[in-house]
Motif scaffolding. Structure first.
Motif, PDB file in Angstrom:
ATOM      1  N   SER A 138      -1.159  -9.211   2.135  1.00 50.51           N
ATOM      2  CA  SER A 138       0.006  -9.671   1.368  1.00 50.51           C
ATOM      3  C   SER A 138      -0.219 -11.098   0.890  1.00 50.51           C
ATOM      4  N   GLU A 140       2.595 -12.642  -0.538  1.00 55.07           N
ATOM      5  CA  GLU A 140       3.980 -13.003  -0.829  1.00 55.07           C
ATOM      6  C   GLU A 140       4.256 -14.466  -0.487  1.00 55.07           C
ATOM      7  N   PRO A 142       5.057 -17.871   0.945  1.00 51.35           N
ATOM      8  CA  PRO A 142       5.243 -18.355   2.321  1.00 51.35           C
ATOM      9  C   PRO A 142       6.679 -18.827   2.553  1.00 51.35           C
ATOM     10  N   ASP A 146       6.904 -13.615   2.705  1.00 54.79           N
ATOM     11  CA  ASP A 146       6.050 -13.266   3.841  1.00 54.79           C
ATOM     12  C   ASP A 146       6.842 -12.939   5.103  1.00 54.79           C
ATOM     13  N   GLU A 149       6.417  -9.733   7.166  1.00 60.54           N
ATOM     14  CA  GLU A 149       5.417  -9.626   8.221  1.00 60.54           C
ATOM     15  C   GLU A 149       5.913 -10.116   9.567  1.00 60.54           C
TER      16      GLU A 149
END
Length: 233
Positions: A138, A140, A142, A146, A149
């Protein structure tokens, strides 16, 4: 004096040529070193990648201890991948120490907010539910995207997310969808995240598409998947 001034451009040109040749030589050596390091470390990197994947499989399929990779042939049949064989893996079946099938782990990919998201999810054939979720790749944002996750509340969605098939066994009874944060009412809904709406919605789309395609095959061939462990051991 005129002779001296005429020689200066020639000297400068010679010096520049030597510098360019030196830079080209250094670049060639660096390229060779990079290629050498890449090739010599490839087996180790592949080994580490395989170890990480195995850990992820047992993370998304609770009680899984051993796994077998399966490929999907042109006839739609799931066949175990033997040692040394190569092929595009469709799923990983996870078994306990006694060889009892605990579930399957399936990779799925789809478009996120920044780039493609690749996930691994665990599916229990007995419970007809997704029982684990792990993000493999990923990019995506931060702190926002993200969170798919690491946000514990979001990850709770995948401890028992309904993925039951309809009476025909050919599609999901209820499509998996992501709803706005705090709006989840059904077991097949994913409670989304404010601030990461696109990323969390992407997870729902990825899982729904993969489940619609793979779960009818898995349920129709669950006996073969179970028996594969004994046949290979």
């Amino acid at each position: 004096m005129n002779k001296v001034h005429k020689d200066i451009p020639k000297q400068a040109q010679t010096s520049s040529s030597k510098m360019l040749l030196a830079m080209a030589g250094i670049g060639a050596v660096c390229a060779l070193l990079i290629a050498f390091v890449f090739e010599t470390t490839l087996p180790r990197r592949e080994s580490l990648k395989e170890e990480a994947l195995q850990q992820a499989i047992f993370k998304v399929v609770p009680n899984g201890k051993k796994s077998i990779a399966f490929v999907l042939n042109d006839e739609g049949i799931l066949a175990p991948l033997g040692d040394g064989e190569k092929g595009e893996v469709a799923l990983y079946a996870a078994y306990d120490d006694n060889g009892v099938l605990q579930g399957v782990a399936i990779e799925a990919t789809g478009q996120g907010y920044a780039d493609l998201i690749k996930v691994l999810y665990g599916y229990s054939l007995e419970r007809e539910a997704i029982v684990g979720h792990y993000v493999l790749e990923s990019k995506e944002t931060p702190g926002l995207g993200d969170r798919i996750e690491k946000d514990e509340r979001f990850l709770t969605n995948f401890k028992m997310l309904s993925a039951r098939l309809d009476a025909s066994g050919k599609q999901l009874l209820h499509p998996i969808v992501t709803v706005k944060e705090g709006r989840k009412q059904q077991t097949w809904e994913i409670d989304g995240m404010t601030g990461a709406t696109i990323s969390s919605r992407a997870i729902g789309d990825i899982l729904n598409k993969s489940c619609q395609q793979m779960l009818p095959l898995v349920q129709a061939q669950k006996e073969q998947i179970q028996n594969a462990y004994g046949n290979l051991n």
